[in-house]
Design a protein around this motif. Structure first.
Motif, PDB file in Angstrom:
ATOM      1  N   ASN A 135       0.840  -1.195   0.000  1.00 54.84           N
ATOM      2  CA  ASN A 135       0.000   0.000   0.000  1.00 54.84           C
ATOM      3  C   ASN A 135       0.875   1.245   0.000  1.00 54.84           C
ATOM      4  N   ASN A 136       0.942   1.929  -1.140  1.00 55.29           N
ATOM      5  CA  ASN A 136       1.794   3.121  -1.252  1.00 55.29           C
ATOM      6  C   ASN A 136       1.423   4.197  -0.237  1.00 55.29           C
ATOM      7  N   ASP A 137       0.139   4.430  -0.038  1.00 55.84           N
ATOM      8  CA  ASP A 137      -0.281   5.455   0.920  1.00 55.84           C
ATOM      9  C   ASP A 137       0.103   5.071   2.342  1.00 55.84           C
ATOM     10  N   ALA A 138      -0.033   3.775   2.649  1.00 51.91           N
ATOM     11  CA  ALA A 138       0.332   3.299   3.985  1.00 51.91           C
ATOM     12  C   ALA A 138       1.834   3.458   4.225  1.00 51.91           C
ATOM     13  N   PHE A 139       2.607   3.376   3.151  1.00 56.63           N
ATOM     14  CA  PHE A 139       4.059   3.521   3.282  1.00 56.63           C
ATOM     15  C   PHE A 139       4.411   4.848   3.936  1.00 56.63           C
ATOM     16  N   TRP A 140       3.783   5.925   3.485  1.00 54.59           N
ATOM     17  CA  TRP A 140       4.155   7.250   3.992  1.00 54.59           C
ATOM     18  C   TRP A 140       3.738   7.444   5.450  1.00 54.59           C
ATOM     19  N   LYS A 141       2.658   6.807   5.834  1.00 57.61           N
ATOM     20  CA  LYS A 141       2.275   6.846   7.247  1.00 57.61           C
ATOM     21  C   LYS A 141       3.298   6.076   8.073  1.00 57.61           C
TER      22      LYS A 141
END
Length: 240
Positions: A135-141
């Motif tokens: 999950n790319n978005d989860a990566f930044w979190k």
């Protein structure tokens, strides 16, 4: 039987030969001088007109991205999750870049691993890459959480158990069992290794190091006004 050459005739021939040799010497001197000028002019022209070395090329599609991938300016950060300076950058500088440039669609921000501080630098990188591939978005979190929970760089803290627990405690939207498996199996070890090799090839010798549209930012990582100027210059270049 041949007759002996007269002395006056010999002197005349000798003089003619010397004059001929002198003319040849002068001609060769002029030729060499002219050739030297041509070579020199060629070197000068090469220095003036030879294009600069191409910017560092990145395979952006294979990297975690924050923002719109089609943004005109692309920033790549090389970092180590155990690096205190990277923690400062992630908490103080990156948010400013996000607010002013990423959210407006002007900049796409990418991350590459340059793990060098400790063996768990690589473990943390393996965990982050696993999250990214889920999950790319989860990566930044997860990226922000790793730096928020960073411990002393001389302590081995980024263990598989701790990294999975961080994801669980902070509700990172990934399969935790797969995350644990990926870390322990080193699923993305070759990917992390490629990131590190790219850093070395690009002459990166510290973290964080930024590349803006392929050009290394050589200022201080904590100097936001200088980073802002570099971004604005890159945007101006894209508008031409």
């Amino acid at each position: 039987m041949s007759q002996p050459m007269k002395k006056s005739t010999y002197k005349s021939q000798r003089k003619a030969e010397q004059e001929k040799l002198e003319k040849q010497r002068k001609f060769m001197k002029k030729l060499m001088w002219g050739t030297g000028v041509v070579v020199l002019l060629g070197i000068i022209a090469a220095l003036i007109f030879t294009p600069k070395a191409d910017p560092t090329a990145f395979d952006y599609e294979q990297l975690p991205v924050l923002g719109k991938a089609d943004a005109p300016v692309k920033i790549v950060e090389f970092g180590d999750y155990k690096c205190p300076s990277c923690q400062v950058f992630s908490q103080q500088i990156k948010p400013q870049i996000e607010k002013e440039y990423v959210e407006s669609g002007k900049v796409a921000f990418y991350f590459m691993n340059f793990p060098f501080i400790g063996e768990d630098s690589t473990t943390a990188a393996l965990a982050a890459q696993s999250v990214y591939h889920q999950n790319n978005d989860a990566f930044w979190k997860y990226f922000d959480i790793l730096y928020k929970n960073q411990q002393d760089e001389h302590t081995l803290w980024a263990t598989p158990e701790y990294l999975v627990q961080l994801a669980k405690d902070n509700a990172i939207d990934v399969d935790l069992d797969l995350l644990k498996k990926d870390i322990e199996a080193g699923t993305y070890a070759s990917e992390v290794s490629k990131h590190k090799s790219k850093a070395i090839a690009a002459n990166v010798n510290s973290t964080p190091t930024l590349f803006i549209n392929g050009e290394e930012f050589t200022g201080q990582f904590g100097d936001y006004p200088s980073i802002k100027k570099a971004i604005d210059d890159a945007l101006a270049g894209e508008d031409k």
